[in-house]
Motif scaffolding. Structure first.
Motif, mmCIF file in Angstrom:
data_model
loop_
_atom_site.group_PDB
_atom_site.id
_atom_site.type_symbol
_atom_site.label_atom_id
_atom_site.label_comp_id
_atom_site.label_asym_id
_atom_site.label_seq_id
_atom_site.Cartn_x
_atom_site.Cartn_y
_atom_site.Cartn_z
ATOM 1 N N GLN A 29 0.844 -1.188 0.000
ATOM 2 C CA GLN A 29 0.000 0.000 0.000
ATOM 3 C C GLN A 29 0.885 1.246 0.000
ATOM 4 N N GLU A 30 0.481 2.232 -0.777
ATOM 5 C CA GLU A 30 1.204 3.500 -0.852
ATOM 6 C C GLU A 30 0.195 4.637 -0.844
ATOM 7 N N LEU A 31 0.625 5.804 -0.414
ATOM 8 C CA LEU A 31 -0.257 6.957 -0.257
ATOM 9 C C LEU A 31 -1.128 7.211 -1.481
ATOM 10 N N GLU A 32 -0.533 7.337 -2.646
ATOM 11 C CA GLU A 32 -1.311 7.686 -3.840
ATOM 12 C C GLU A 32 -2.315 6.599 -4.212
ATOM 13 N N VAL A 33 -1.939 5.345 -4.078
ATOM 14 C CA VAL A 33 -2.851 4.234 -4.383
ATOM 15 C C VAL A 33 -4.025 4.250 -3.403
ATOM 16 N N ILE A 34 -3.733 4.476 -2.129
ATOM 17 C CA ILE A 34 -4.779 4.522 -1.112
ATOM 18 C C ILE A 34 -5.728 5.687 -1.381
ATOM 19 N N LYS A 35 -5.178 6.861 -1.660
ATOM 20 C CA LYS A 35 -6.013 8.034 -1.929
ATOM 21 C C LYS A 35 -6.883 7.840 -3.170
ATOM 22 N N GLU A 36 -6.277 7.361 -4.243
ATOM 23 C CA GLU A 36 -7.022 7.165 -5.486
ATOM 24 C C GLU A 36 -8.150 6.162 -5.287
ATOM 25 N N SER A 37 -7.853 5.049 -4.627
ATOM 26 C CA SER A 37 -8.866 4.016 -4.402
ATOM 27 C C SER A 37 -9.998 4.541 -3.537
ATOM 28 N N ASP A 74 -8.791 13.030 7.036
ATOM 29 C CA ASP A 74 -9.600 13.368 5.863
ATOM 30 C C ASP A 74 -10.643 12.293 5.539
ATOM 31 N N LEU A 75 -10.186 11.058 5.353
ATOM 32 C CA LEU A 75 -11.112 10.006 4.932
ATOM 33 C C LEU A 75 -12.117 9.636 6.024
ATOM 34 N N THR A 104 -2.213 5.307 11.843
ATOM 35 C CA THR A 104 -3.449 5.888 11.316
ATOM 36 C C THR A 104 -4.436 6.167 12.437
ATOM 37 N N LEU A 105 -4.558 5.222 13.344
ATOM 38 C CA LEU A 105 -5.512 5.396 14.449
ATOM 39 C C LEU A 105 -5.119 6.546 15.368
ATOM 40 N N ARG A 106 -3.829 6.783 15.509
ATOM 41 C CA ARG A 106 -3.385 7.929 16.312
ATOM 42 C C ARG A 106 -3.767 9.253 15.650
ATOM 43 N N CYS A 107 -3.941 9.257 14.338
ATOM 44 C CA CYS A 107 -4.323 10.470 13.604
ATOM 45 C C CYS A 107 -5.837 10.631 13.475
ATOM 46 N N ALA A 108 -6.575 9.602 13.821
ATOM 47 C CA ALA A 108 -8.024 9.620 13.613
ATOM 48 C C ALA A 108 -8.700 10.668 14.478
ATOM 49 N N THR A 109 -9.631 11.372 13.864
ATOM 50 C CA THR A 109 -10.442 12.337 14.592
ATOM 51 C C THR A 109 -11.753 11.660 14.973
#
Length: 136
Positions: A29-37, A74-75, A104-109
Motif C-alpha cells: 500500500q502506498e499513499l497515492e494508491v490509497i487516496k485514489e482508491s 480526511d477520509l 493511522t488510528l493515532r491520527c483519527a479524529t
C-alpha cells in the motif's frame, strides 16, 4: 456477498447478510494508491444506507504511514459524514503494515468508532453487536 469494487490493492464487497461493507486491502500500500482508491469509492459507490465497515488488512504489506494522516483526518470524517458509525479493523500480519494501522488510528479524529482485531471472526462478532455496545 456482492462485489462492488475490485482493484489490485483493494476489493470491496457488500455483505448482504450483515449489511455492511467488507473492505479487503491487498499487497503493498502506498499513499497515492490509497487516496485514489478511496476517492474513487467515495465518488462512485452508493454508500447510502451503510453504517458499518469490516476493514480487513490481513493481506496488506509494507509501511504506508505516509497515508496515516490523510486517512485519519480526511477520509474517516468523510465516511462519518455519509453515515458510517462503526469500523472493525483487522490487523495485518505484516509488522510494518500493522504499525501503519496504529499510526493511522493515532491520527483519527472523532466520528467513527474504530476497534482493531487480530482475527476476522472477532471483528465480525464485534461489528454484529456494535450498535448494542455503542448504545450502552
Amino acid at each position: 456477498m456482492h462485489l462492488l469494487f475490485d482493484s489490485p490493492h483493494l476489493v470491496i464487497w457488500h455483505d448482504c447478510t450483515n449489511h455492511w461493507l467488507y473492505v479487503e486491502w491487498k499487497g503493498q500500500q502506498e499513499l497515492e494508491v490509497i487516496k485514489e482508491s478511496c476517492n474513487y469509492v467515495l465518488q462512485n459507490m452508493p454508500l447510502a444506507g451503510f453504517n458499518k465497515i469490516l476493514n480487513d488488512s490481513t493481506q496488506a504489506v509494507g509501511n504506508w504511514t505516509a497515508a496515516s494522516e490523510w486517512l485519519g483526518r480526511d477520509l474517516f470524517p468523510l465516511l462519518s459524514a455519509v453515515g458510517f458509525t462503526h469500523m472493525a479493523w483487522v490487523y495485518a500480519t505484516d509488522f510494518n503494515s500493522r504499525f501503519s494501522i496504529d499510526s493511522t488510528l493515532r491520527c483519527a479524529t472523532a466520528g467513527l468508532a474504530i476497534v482493531t482485531f487480530d482475527d476476522l471472526d472477532a471483528a465480525c462478532t464485534w461489528l454484529q453487536h456494535a450498535d448494542e455496545l455503542h448504545a450502552a
